[in-house]
Motif scaffolding. Structure first.
Motif, PDB file in Angstrom:
ATOM      1  N   THR A  60       0.699  -1.357  -0.007  1.00 58.67           N
ATOM      2  CA  THR A  60       0.118  -0.197  -0.150  1.00 58.67           C
ATOM      3  C   THR A  60       0.867   1.155   0.047  1.00 58.67           C
ATOM      4  O   THR A  60       1.913   1.320   0.697  1.00 58.67           O
ATOM      5  N   VAL A  61       0.509   2.089  -0.852  1.00 58.01           N
ATOM      6  CA  VAL A  61       1.310   3.400  -0.913  1.00 58.01           C
ATOM      7  C   VAL A  61       0.600   4.652  -0.489  1.00 58.01           C
ATOM      8  O   VAL A  61      -0.408   4.787  -0.813  1.00 58.01           O
ATOM      9  N   PHE A  62       1.428   5.449   0.248  1.00 54.32           N
ATOM     10  CA  PHE A  62       0.830   6.780   0.873  1.00 54.32           C
ATOM     11  C   PHE A  62       1.847   7.667   0.215  1.00 54.32           C
ATOM     12  O   PHE A  62       3.122   7.459   0.042  1.00 54.32           O
ATOM     13  N   LEU A  63       1.552   9.029   0.159  1.00 51.20           N
ATOM     14  CA  LEU A  63       2.205  10.216  -0.381  1.00 51.20           C
ATOM     15  C   LEU A  63       2.063  11.452   0.859  1.00 51.20           C
ATOM     16  O   LEU A  63       1.244  11.477   1.391  1.00 51.20           O
ATOM     17  N   SER A  64       3.054  11.813   1.140  1.00 52.85           N
ATOM     18  CA  SER A  64       3.117  12.980   2.339  1.00 52.85           C
ATOM     19  C   SER A  64       3.486  14.333   1.571  1.00 52.85           C
ATOM     20  O   SER A  64       4.940  13.962   1.153  1.00 52.85           O
ATOM     21  N   GLY A  65       3.277  15.306   2.131  1.00 57.09           N
ATOM     22  CA  GLY A  65       3.875  16.616   2.042  1.00 57.09           C
ATOM     23  C   GLY A  65       3.947  17.006   0.358  1.00 57.09           C
ATOM     24  O   GLY A  65       4.827  17.873  -0.093  1.00 57.09           O
ATOM     25  N   VAL A  66       2.903  16.744  -0.627  1.00 59.79           N
ATOM     26  CA  VAL A  66       3.060  17.040  -1.917  1.00 59.79           C
ATOM     27  C   VAL A  66       2.590  18.167  -2.183  1.00 59.79           C
ATOM     28  O   VAL A  66       1.537  18.834  -1.549  1.00 59.79           O
ATOM     29  N   ARG A  67       3.217  19.201  -2.751  1.00 63.93           N
ATOM     30  CA  ARG A  67       3.219  20.533  -3.072  1.00 63.93           C
ATOM     31  C   ARG A  67       1.759  20.582  -3.874  1.00 63.93           C
ATOM     32  O   ARG A  67       1.670  19.870  -4.762  1.00 63.93           O
ATOM     33  N   PRO A  68       1.160  21.840  -3.833  1.00 64.74           N
ATOM     34  CA  PRO A  68      -0.222  21.943  -4.697  1.00 64.74           C
ATOM     35  C   PRO A  68      -0.068  21.880  -6.144  1.00 64.74           C
ATOM     36  O   PRO A  68      -0.548  21.268  -6.881  1.00 64.74           O
ATOM     37  N   ASN A  69       1.261  22.338  -6.534  1.00 71.28           N
ATOM     38  CA  ASN A  69       1.661  22.433  -8.092  1.00 71.28           C
ATOM     39  C   ASN A  69       1.989  21.082  -8.506  1.00 71.28           C
ATOM     40  O   ASN A  69       1.528  20.457  -9.550  1.00 71.28           O
ATOM     41  N   VAL A  70       2.561  20.309  -7.605  1.00 68.21           N
ATOM     42  CA  VAL A  70       2.928  18.821  -8.057  1.00 68.21           C
ATOM     43  C   VAL A  70       1.616  17.884  -8.031  1.00 68.21           C
ATOM     44  O   VAL A  70       1.378  17.155  -8.906  1.00 68.21           O
ATOM     45  N   ALA A  71       0.667  18.249  -6.908  1.00 64.33           N
ATOM     46  CA  ALA A  71      -0.358  17.468  -6.733  1.00 64.33           C
ATOM     47  C   ALA A  71      -1.420  17.622  -7.950  1.00 64.33           C
ATOM     48  O   ALA A  71      -1.840  16.759  -8.625  1.00 64.33           O
ATOM     49  N   LYS A  72      -1.322  19.004  -8.496  1.00 62.05           N
ATOM     50  CA  LYS A  72      -2.000  19.255  -9.737  1.00 62.05           C
ATOM     51  C   LYS A  72      -1.534  18.300 -10.797  1.00 62.05           C
ATOM     52  O   LYS A  72      -2.359  17.773 -11.765  1.00 62.05           O
TER      53      LYS A  72
END
Length: 548
Positions: free
Chosen positions: A500-512
């Motif tokens: 199972t994969v989790f992401l943390s601290g993703v910047r808004p522009n990267v998330a977009k």
């Protein structure tokens, strides 16, 4: 030297080779040989050389690449990507020029491998690869319209737009029989897999269509009417070399070497993902180089790793280089004992097969996906695509690489002017107290074409050993389409392993950009957390649920 050149076959034999695996390799090799038969002939004809040169390339180069290469499952031979290049070299330098250019390209590839430059090909951005691959696909499709429509044209313009102008002006001369053959070939090639996947549709199409044409004496061009008989032997060919003119062939040789190196290593990477293996890039380059030095002396054309045939090998159970060797021997057997009937194949049938190949090469889904991404990636994609189609493949790659570097510097400059995005708390920084089933990997810096392969490789190693993986991305200022492409591939691989994969601290522009690239179709949005401690709490809960 041993570290640079270490064929996979040697490793396979040292580890022990079972009769069970040999039977699987034997079956896969025979199937791939059958798949390669129509493609080898079609690629040769489309490149402007006689059909047997495609068969010879698949036999000689295919055998060398399998025996000496750095991949367990790579299948070598002529490919669609080389059609445009080979045709252009033939028109400019003639057959001897093509032979000399191919030999020199082989020497370049050997040098690339010996200098350990295999890893440098990771610096080729994904939009650039998709751009020139899609461009090549369109060019191949364009070159097949003449035979697909059965047009009798003595002189056809080499440029893209004038070529289409000629086609349009001769629409009244279409041979309807040839057109029907083309359509039937396409339909059989595409839909025969619904009956069985063991026998390729293109092979069935060639057998059925050729039989019908001969039985009913249909008025269409065949290999025999265009090229004459197909030789049923392989002989040594020595080109006439003027050593004072070797500099003339540097540009075409470098083009062959670069494209061959890129395509073979891309194929090796794809097959790694399918079998969970790791190829040896420098060994693969050296093997590709040796194949391209040797093959022209037997009448062959440039060769590289073939992604579609390699995938067919894997899907049919091939897991060692023995399968690739069997594929070459199968083609040799067909050429020696059944080559006399190959000359009866209609040209419109080969056109139909190549139209299907060009569609599969087009990567239109990736093209559309990149068009939904950042303006930087779209620019690289479109510039490379249009330069490939309208100008020249070599020029397209050169401009694409320079443009990628300039745009990367622009993105880094833009990222440096933005405020630091830092929402991860500093609690729980001591990873040593965490459960061993939990993997954590922090990415620092842009996830772009130069770093994507290394990041993905490390993520894969950690992810496959973990039940839950947290990817920390607080220090990632941007992600390009190459990074997204690699990240999606590695997430698919480790999730298929049950992680199972989790992401943390993703910047808004990267998330977009991740959302545009459909990464969140693989990773649920609720598994994307703004802070590391929140991701850690959810990951711990996930581990407890898995333990129940």
């Amino acid at each position: 030297m041993n570290k640079v050149f270490h064929p996979k076959l040697v490793s396979v034999l040292k580890q022990g080779y079972s009769k069970e695996q040999f039977s699987k390799d034997l079956f896969a090799g025979i199937i791939v040989g059958i798949v390669a038969l129509p493609l080898a002939i079609a690629f040769a004809v489309a490149s402007g050389v006689s059909p047997e040169k495609g068969l010879i390339t698949s036999i000689v180069a295919g055998l060398i690449i399998s025996l000496l290469g750095g991949s367990r499952v790579q299948i070598g031979g002529p490919t669609g990507a080389f059609i445009v290049i080979v045709y252009g070299i033939l028109q400019t330098y003639g057959l001897d020029g093509l032979i000399i250019s191919t030999i020199m390209a082989g020497i370049f590839l050997i040098a690339f491998g010996l200098l350990k430059l295999g890893s440098l090909l990771k610096f080729i951005p994904h939009p650039l690869v998709v751009g020139f691959t899609s461009g090549i696909a369109l060019v191949i499709f364009t070159t097949q319209i003449k035979d697909a429509l059965g047009l009798q044209l003595d002189k056809l313009p080499s440029e893209f737009l004038p070529k289409w102008g000629t086609y349009i002006s001769h629409l009244g001369d279409v041979n309807l029989v040839a057109l029907v053959i083309t359509i039937v070939t396409i339909l059989i090639s595409v839909y025969f897999k619904k009956i069985t996947t063991k026998i390729p549709g293109s092979f069935v199409a060639i057998i059925l269509v050729t039989a019908v044409v001969q039985i009913f004496k249909l008025p269409v061009s065949t290999i025999e009417t265009v090229f004459g008989d197909i030789p049923q032997s392989i002989s040594l060919t020595v080109p006439s070399i003027d050593f004072s003119q070797l500099h003339v062939y540097l540009a075409p040789a470098l083009t062959i070497a670069l494209l061959g190196g890129i395509e073979s290593l891309l194929s090796a990477v794809v097959s790694d993902g399918m079998i969970g293996g790791n190829h040896r890039s420098n060994t693969e380059l050296i093997a590709q180089g040796i194949a391209n030095v040797v093959t022209p002396f037997f009448g062959g054309i440039p060769a590289t790793g073939a992604i579609a045939r390699t995938a067919t090998n894997v899907k049919n159970g091939g897991r060692t280089p023995i399968a690739g060797a069997v594929h070459a021997v199968t083609l040799l057997f067909i050429m020696l004992f059944f080559g006399q009937w190959a000359k009866l194949i209609p040209m419109s049938c080969l056109a139909g097969i190549l139209i299907v190949v060009s569609y599969n090469m087009s990567e239109w889904r990736s093209f559309v996906s990149i068009m939904k991404g950042s303006a930087f990636d779209i620019l690289i994609l479109l510039v490379t695509f249009f330069l490939t189609v309208l100008v020249d493949l070599t020029f397209a790659i050169e401009i694409g690489i320079v443009l990628s570097a300039l745009l990367f510097m622009k993105r880094m400059a833009d990222a440096g002017t933005k405020p630091e995005f830092e929402v991860d708390s500093d609690v729980l920084e001591n990873y040593s107290n965490l459960p061993k089933e939990l993997g954590i990997y922090e990415i620092s810096g842009p996830f772009f074409f130069a770093s994507a392969k290394q990041y993905s490789s490390t993520l894969k190693q950690i992810g496959l050993k973990s039940e839950v993986l947290i990817i920390r991305m607080r220090h990632v200022p941007f992600i390009d389409s190459t990074g997204l492409h690699n990240l999606k591939d590695v997430v698919k691989q480790i999730q298929s392993n049950g992680t199972t994969v989790f992401l943390s601290g993703v910047r808004p522009n990267v998330a977009k950009d991740m959302e545009k690239g459909k990464l969140f179709e693989l990773i649920a949005p609720e598994n994307v957390l703004p802070a590391f401690d929140q991701a850690l709490l959810k990951a711990s809960e996930c581990l407890r649920n898995k333990a129940v």
